[in-house]
Scaffold this active site. Sequence first.
Site, PDB file in Angstrom:
ATOM      1  N   GLY A 138      47.346  44.656  37.700  1.00 21.36           N
ATOM      2  CA  GLY A 138      47.937  43.334  37.602  1.00 21.36           C
ATOM      3  C   GLY A 138      47.019  42.214  38.021  1.00 21.36           C
ATOM      4  O   GLY A 138      47.471  41.097  38.277  1.00 21.36           O
ATOM      5  N   ARG A 139      45.740  42.483  38.098  1.00 24.00           N
ATOM      6  CA  ARG A 139      44.732  41.513  38.544  1.00 24.00           C
ATOM      7  C   ARG A 139      44.968  41.042  39.979  1.00 24.00           C
ATOM      8  O   ARG A 139      44.452  40.005  40.396  1.00 24.00           O
ATOM      9  CB  ARG A 139      44.680  40.293  37.601  1.00 24.00           C
ATOM     10  CG  ARG A 139      44.171  40.615  36.189  1.00 24.00           C
ATOM     11  CD  ARG A 139      42.747  41.133  36.234  1.00 24.00           C
ATOM     12  NE  ARG A 139      42.138  41.281  34.930  1.00 24.00           N
ATOM     13  CZ  ARG A 139      42.043  42.427  34.258  1.00 24.00           C
ATOM     14  NH1 ARG A 139      42.561  43.538  34.784  1.00 24.00           N
ATOM     15  NH2 ARG A 139      41.451  42.490  33.097  1.00 24.00           N
ATOM     16  N   LEU A 140      45.724  41.818  40.759  1.00 22.08           N
ATOM     17  CA  LEU A 140      45.899  41.501  42.171  1.00 22.08           C
ATOM     18  C   LEU A 140      44.844  42.240  42.979  1.00 22.08           C
ATOM     19  O   LEU A 140      45.135  43.094  43.819  1.00 22.08           O
ATOM     20  CB  LEU A 140      47.314  41.879  42.626  1.00 22.08           C
ATOM     21  CG  LEU A 140      48.445  41.072  41.999  1.00 22.08           C
ATOM     22  CD1 LEU A 140      49.791  41.535  42.531  1.00 22.08           C
ATOM     23  CD2 LEU A 140      48.256  39.580  42.267  1.00 22.08           C
TER      24      LEU A 140
END
Length: 213
Positions: free
Chosen positions: A191-193
């Site tokens: 999630g691009r976290l």
Amino acid sequence: MAFHELRVSYRNGALEETAAGENPIELFMAWIGVARGSGAILEPNAMTLATVGPDGRPAARMVLLKEVEGDGSFVFFTNRESRKGGDLRSHPHAALVFWWEPLERQVRVEGVVTETTPEETAAYFRTRPRESRIGAWASQQSAEIADRAALEARFAAADAAHPGDDVPVPPWWGGYRVAPAAIEFWQGRTGRLHDRLRFSREGATWSRARLQP
């Protein structure tokens, strides 16, 4: 041409504060050790070196890390009359980036740059293969040349001028050490976290902070 469809979901790991510890040099050595032992990375010591020229414009290129010293300095060697050498004379600060794609990891280093001593340079130069030592004499790095044949002719002339294995260090060749003021560790997450932990030097100690991705 667009590249919108090129996406990767990072799932290989995480970087928590408890695992990172308080010493970024120890963490870096652990990470590069994993990269070196993975068998999936051709040159785990390859790093982007970013500099700023006399005109204030940035430039970046790949170089090879050759040593991490006891104080945490990152050492590399090159032709000091090259573009990067000129940049570092004008602005003795640099940024380094290591990218280990199979591990989904990145390390960024920022710091002040100083030159290695002639003795340190000579000690490293002796470890290079003879062809690489001759190449250091043959190449006026970053200068224009007519063609490949002209470069090979320069190599042949340098080879003839320095027979045997005792090839001295060219006067224009040497090393640099980057004394890190900040080191950031990046671990890809879903999630691009992504996990980002930045260590900042405060005198002889380091402080650690988590950055938003």
